[in-house]
Design a protein around this motif. Structure first.
Motif, PDB file in Angstrom:
ATOM      1  N   THR A  76      44.640  87.893   5.503  1.00  0.00           N
ATOM      2  CA  THR A  76      43.343  88.009   6.182  1.00  0.00           C
ATOM      3  C   THR A  76      43.419  87.322   7.550  1.00  0.00           C
ATOM      4  OG1 THR A  76      42.684  86.179   4.747  1.00  0.00           O
ATOM      5  CG2 THR A  76      41.719  88.296   4.264  1.00  0.00           C
ATOM      6  N   THR A  77      42.578  87.810   8.453  1.00  0.00           N
ATOM      7  CA  THR A  77      42.548  87.275   9.821  1.00  0.00           C
ATOM      8  C   THR A  77      41.298  86.418   9.955  1.00  0.00           C
ATOM      9  OG1 THR A  77      43.715  89.184  10.627  1.00  0.00           O
ATOM     10  CG2 THR A  77      42.407  87.988  12.255  1.00  0.00           C
ATOM     11  N   HIS A  78      41.464  85.201  10.471  1.00  0.00           N
ATOM     12  CA  HIS A  78      40.336  84.259  10.482  1.00  0.00           C
ATOM     13  C   HIS A  78      39.815  83.958  11.885  1.00  0.00           C
ATOM     14  CE1 HIS A  78      41.042  83.718   6.249  1.00  0.00           C
ATOM     15  NE2 HIS A  78      42.295  83.391   6.476  1.00  0.00           N
ATOM     16  N   LYS A  79      40.223  84.768  12.843  1.00  0.00           N
ATOM     17  CA  LYS A  79      39.816  84.503  14.231  1.00  0.00           C
ATOM     18  C   LYS A  79      38.281  84.455  14.329  1.00  0.00           C
ATOM     19  CE  LYS A  79      40.122  86.683  18.803  1.00  0.00           C
ATOM     20  NZ  LYS A  79      38.782  86.339  19.160  1.00  0.00           N
ATOM     21  N   THR A  80      37.772  83.443  14.975  1.00  0.00           N
ATOM     22  CA  THR A  80      36.324  83.327  15.149  1.00  0.00           C
ATOM     23  C   THR A  80      36.040  82.453  16.364  1.00  0.00           C
ATOM     24  OG1 THR A  80      34.252  82.790  14.020  1.00  0.00           O
ATOM     25  CG2 THR A  80      36.113  81.331  13.545  1.00  0.00           C
ATOM     26  N   ALA A 112      30.955  86.424   6.094  1.00  0.00           N
ATOM     27  CA  ALA A 112      32.428  86.325   6.213  1.00  0.00           C
ATOM     28  C   ALA A 112      32.635  85.288   7.307  1.00  0.00           C
ATOM     29  CB  ALA A 112      33.048  87.659   6.585  1.00  0.00           C
ATOM     30  N   CYS A 113      32.326  84.036   6.949  1.00  0.00           N
ATOM     31  CA  CYS A 113      32.059  83.014   7.979  1.00  0.00           C
ATOM     32  C   CYS A 113      33.313  82.375   8.544  1.00  0.00           C
ATOM     33  CB  CYS A 113      31.124  81.950   7.425  1.00  0.00           C
ATOM     34  SG  CYS A 113      31.867  80.928   6.137  1.00  0.00           S
ATOM     35  N   SER A 114      34.479  82.648   7.938  1.00  0.00           N
ATOM     36  CA  SER A 114      35.723  82.041   8.403  1.00  0.00           C
ATOM     37  C   SER A 114      35.573  80.511   8.491  1.00  0.00           C
ATOM     38  CB  SER A 114      36.154  82.676   9.731  1.00  0.00           C
ATOM     39  OG  SER A 114      37.440  82.221  10.070  1.00  0.00           O
ATOM     40  N   ASP A 144      32.840  83.088   2.315  1.00  0.00           N
ATOM     41  CA  ASP A 144      34.104  83.731   2.685  1.00  0.00           C
ATOM     42  C   ASP A 144      34.928  83.865   1.406  1.00  0.00           C
ATOM     43  OD1 ASP A 144      35.587  84.064   5.656  1.00  0.00           O
ATOM     44  OD2 ASP A 144      36.969  83.963   3.961  1.00  0.00           O
ATOM     45  N   ILE A 145      35.924  84.726   1.453  1.00  0.00           N
ATOM     46  CA  ILE A 145      36.788  84.877   0.274  1.00  0.00           C
ATOM     47  C   ILE A 145      37.832  83.763   0.216  1.00  0.00           C
ATOM     48  CG2 ILE A 145      38.556  86.346   1.353  1.00  0.00           C
ATOM     49  CD1 ILE A 145      38.519  87.988  -1.271  1.00  0.00           C
ATOM     50  N   SER A 146      38.099  83.142   1.358  1.00  0.00           N
ATOM     51  CA  SER A 146      39.192  82.169   1.433  1.00  0.00           C
ATOM     52  C   SER A 146      38.679  80.752   1.191  1.00  0.00           C
ATOM     53  CB  SER A 146      39.849  82.262   2.817  1.00  0.00           C
ATOM     54  OG  SER A 146      40.599  81.107   3.067  1.00  0.00           O
ATOM     55  N   ASN A 216      32.859  91.326  12.138  1.00  0.00           N
ATOM     56  CA  ASN A 216      34.313  91.295  12.331  1.00  0.00           C
ATOM     57  C   ASN A 216      35.085  91.145  11.029  1.00  0.00           C
ATOM     58  OD1 ASN A 216      34.168  91.509  15.269  1.00  0.00           O
ATOM     59  ND2 ASN A 216      33.073  89.571  15.066  1.00  0.00           N
ATOM     60  N   VAL A 217      34.605  91.836  10.022  1.00  0.00           N
ATOM     61  CA  VAL A 217      35.335  91.910   8.750  1.00  0.00           C
ATOM     62  C   VAL A 217      35.400  93.360   8.254  1.00  0.00           C
ATOM     63  CG1 VAL A 217      33.298  91.312   7.328  1.00  0.00           C
ATOM     64  CG2 VAL A 217      35.583  90.925   6.436  1.00  0.00           C
ATOM     65  N   LEU A 218      34.358  94.156   8.543  1.00  0.00           N
ATOM     66  CA  LEU A 218      34.372  95.558   8.080  1.00  0.00           C
ATOM     67  C   LEU A 218      35.539  96.322   8.702  1.00  0.00           C
ATOM     68  CD1 LEU A 218      30.578  96.533   8.141  1.00  0.00           C
ATOM     69  CD2 LEU A 218      31.962  95.703   6.233  1.00  0.00           C
TER      70      LEU A 218
HETATM   71  C1  LIG Z   1      37.862  87.723  11.645  1.00  0.00           C
HETATM   72  S1  LIG Z   1      36.992  86.650  10.561  1.00  0.00           S
HETATM   73  C2  LIG Z   1      35.327  86.865  11.131  1.00  0.00           C
HETATM   74  C3  LIG Z   1      34.600  85.541  11.256  1.00  0.00           C
HETATM   75  C4  LIG Z   1      33.188  85.620  11.845  1.00  0.00           C
HETATM   76  N1  LIG Z   1      32.317  86.455  11.061  1.00  0.00           N
HETATM   77  C5  LIG Z   1      33.224  86.094  13.269  1.00  0.00           C
HETATM   78  O1  LIG Z   1      32.759  87.203  13.574  1.00  0.00           O
HETATM   79  O2  LIG Z   1      33.718  85.342  14.121  1.00  0.00           O
HETATM   80  C6  LIG Z   1      37.008  87.616   9.044  1.00  0.00           C
HETATM   81  C7  LIG Z   1      36.769  86.784   7.796  1.00  0.00           C
HETATM   82  O3  LIG Z   1      36.506  87.688   6.713  1.00  0.00           O
HETATM   83  C8  LIG Z   1      37.019  87.117   5.528  1.00  0.00           C
HETATM   84  N2  LIG Z   1      37.176  88.172   4.508  1.00  0.00           N
HETATM   85  C9  LIG Z   1      38.074  89.177   4.464  1.00  0.00           C
HETATM   86  N3  LIG Z   1      37.909  89.913   3.356  1.00  0.00           N
HETATM   87  C10 LIG Z   1      36.865  89.378   2.688  1.00  0.00           C
HETATM   88  C11 LIG Z   1      36.206  89.695   1.465  1.00  0.00           C
HETATM   89  N4  LIG Z   1      36.584  90.722   0.702  1.00  0.00           N
HETATM   90  N5  LIG Z   1      35.177  88.918   1.083  1.00  0.00           N
HETATM   91  C12 LIG Z   1      34.771  87.867   1.844  1.00  0.00           C
HETATM   92  N6  LIG Z   1      35.350  87.513   3.003  1.00  0.00           N
HETATM   93  C13 LIG Z   1      36.389  88.265   3.420  1.00  0.00           C
HETATM   94  C14 LIG Z   1      38.333  86.484   5.972  1.00  0.00           C
HETATM   95  O4  LIG Z   1      38.763  85.480   5.073  1.00  0.00           O
HETATM   96  C15 LIG Z   1      37.973  85.954   7.364  1.00  0.00           C
HETATM   97  O5  LIG Z   1      37.641  84.591   7.326  1.00  0.00           O
END
Ligand SMILES: C[S@@+](CC[C@H](N)C(=O)[O-])C[C@H]1O[C@@H](n2cnc3c(N)ncnc32)[C@H](O)[C@@H]1O
Length: 274
Positions: A76-80, A112-114, A144-146, A216-218
């Motif tokens: 997974t990508t955690h950039k935020t 998906a708060c990273s 978040d899932i992580s 930024n997760v979809l």
């Molecule tokens: C790129 S970050 C987006 C962070 C923040 N929402 C933003 O826009 O800056 C994506 C996050 O989605 C989480 N993620 C990915 N798949 C997920 C899932 N199935 N359930 C919950 N979180 C998930 C990842 O762990 C990651 O921290």
């Protein structure tokens, strides 16, 4: 020019197996064009575990839930960023009078708060606009899932970037001591973090949210998963509430319960139950 990096066919076969396991668990859609990314992110893990091949690693991930979780964390990508895609914070600011009308408590979920900046940006917006914990005026949930990234989110108030943001906020308010007290109270009582898998998670809540930030997760999911995730989140969103997704993301017009308002903001309009 350097030769393009190639993945051998056997590794590619194992990456397909790993991708299928990860997709089943959390929705992440890693198609063949992501094989190099899989190799980059997993090769060190395979060596650390003393395994000789991706075939051995795929067997381990299949049989061990903890390793599956570790694999998901690596992929997974955690950039935020703080106040990322600022237009959404401007939009939310305009909604606040309506959301808090008649003394309603404002309920916001960052789904998906990273590592946390999105959650604390929401908090600082509410505090700057004069909402406070003492009067029970808002509640913010970050999920978040992580689990490792959630630990980072919870400890973000110890980091320098948090203090920089507090200092910027202090410049904008007259009563600095009251604000510092409010921040502390909010950290203790109004903010909560917990693990939640967007694909099929359940939240034991007795209330629904006004706004869900799902940004930024979809982009990492395929269309059927996007639809499933949005319908699942609908259970936790007030009818007429809002879903905010990333500016580069879309529901592709495939979830009719969500009406597009512009700027990646949708209004939840569930079908009436017969
Ligand atoms: C790129 S970050 C987006 C962070 C923040 N929402 C933003 O826009 O800056 C994506 C996050 O989605 C989480 N993620 C990915 N798949 C997920 C899932 N199935 N359930 C919950 N979180 C998930 C990842 O762990 C990651 O921290």
């Amino acid at each position: 020019m350097g030769a393009a990096r190639k993945i051998n066919p056997e590794d590619s076969t194992q990456f397909r197996k790993l991708s299928a396991l990860v997709k089943e668990a959390c929705g992440l859609n890693l198609t063949e064009d992501k094989d190099i990314l899989l190799d980059t992110r997993l090769s060190r893990r395979v060596s650390q575990l003393g395994l000789d091949s991706y075939s051995e690693y795929a067997k381990l991930v299949e049989s061990d839930q903890n390793e599956l979780q570790a694999c998901i964390e690596l992929l997974t990508t955690h950039k935020t960023e703080w106040f990322r895609e600022f237009v959404h914070f401007q939009w939310l600011k305009e909604q606040l009078p309506k959301l808090s009308a008649k003394g309603n408590r404002i309920q916001i979920w960052s789904a998906a708060c990273s590592s946390g900046p999105e959650v604390y940006s929401l908090l600082f917006l509410l505090l700057k606009e004069g909402f406070n914990f003492n009067h029970n005026q808002f509640r913010i949930l970050g999920t978040d899932i992580s689990t490792s990234i959630l630990e980072k989110a919870e400890s973000l108030p110890d980091r320098a970037d948090f203090h920089d943001q507090v200092n910027q906020l202090l410049l904008k308010v007259p009563n600095k001591e009251a604000l510092l007290e409010e921040i502390q109270l909010s950290l203790n009582h109004s903010l909560k973090f917990r693990e939640f898998n967007l694909k099929d998670g359940e939240l034991p809540l007795r209330f629904q949210f006004d706004v869900i930030f799902l940004r930024n997760v979809l982009i990492y999911f395929d269309r059927p998963t996007i639809q499933r995730v949005c319908l699942n989140l609908g259970k936790y969103l007030k009818p007429g509430g809002h879903l905010v997704i990333g500016l580069t993301e879309s529901l592709h017009g495939e979830v009719p319960e969500y009406k597009f308002l512009g700027n990646s903001i949708y209004q939840y309009q569930p079908k009436a139950k017969k």
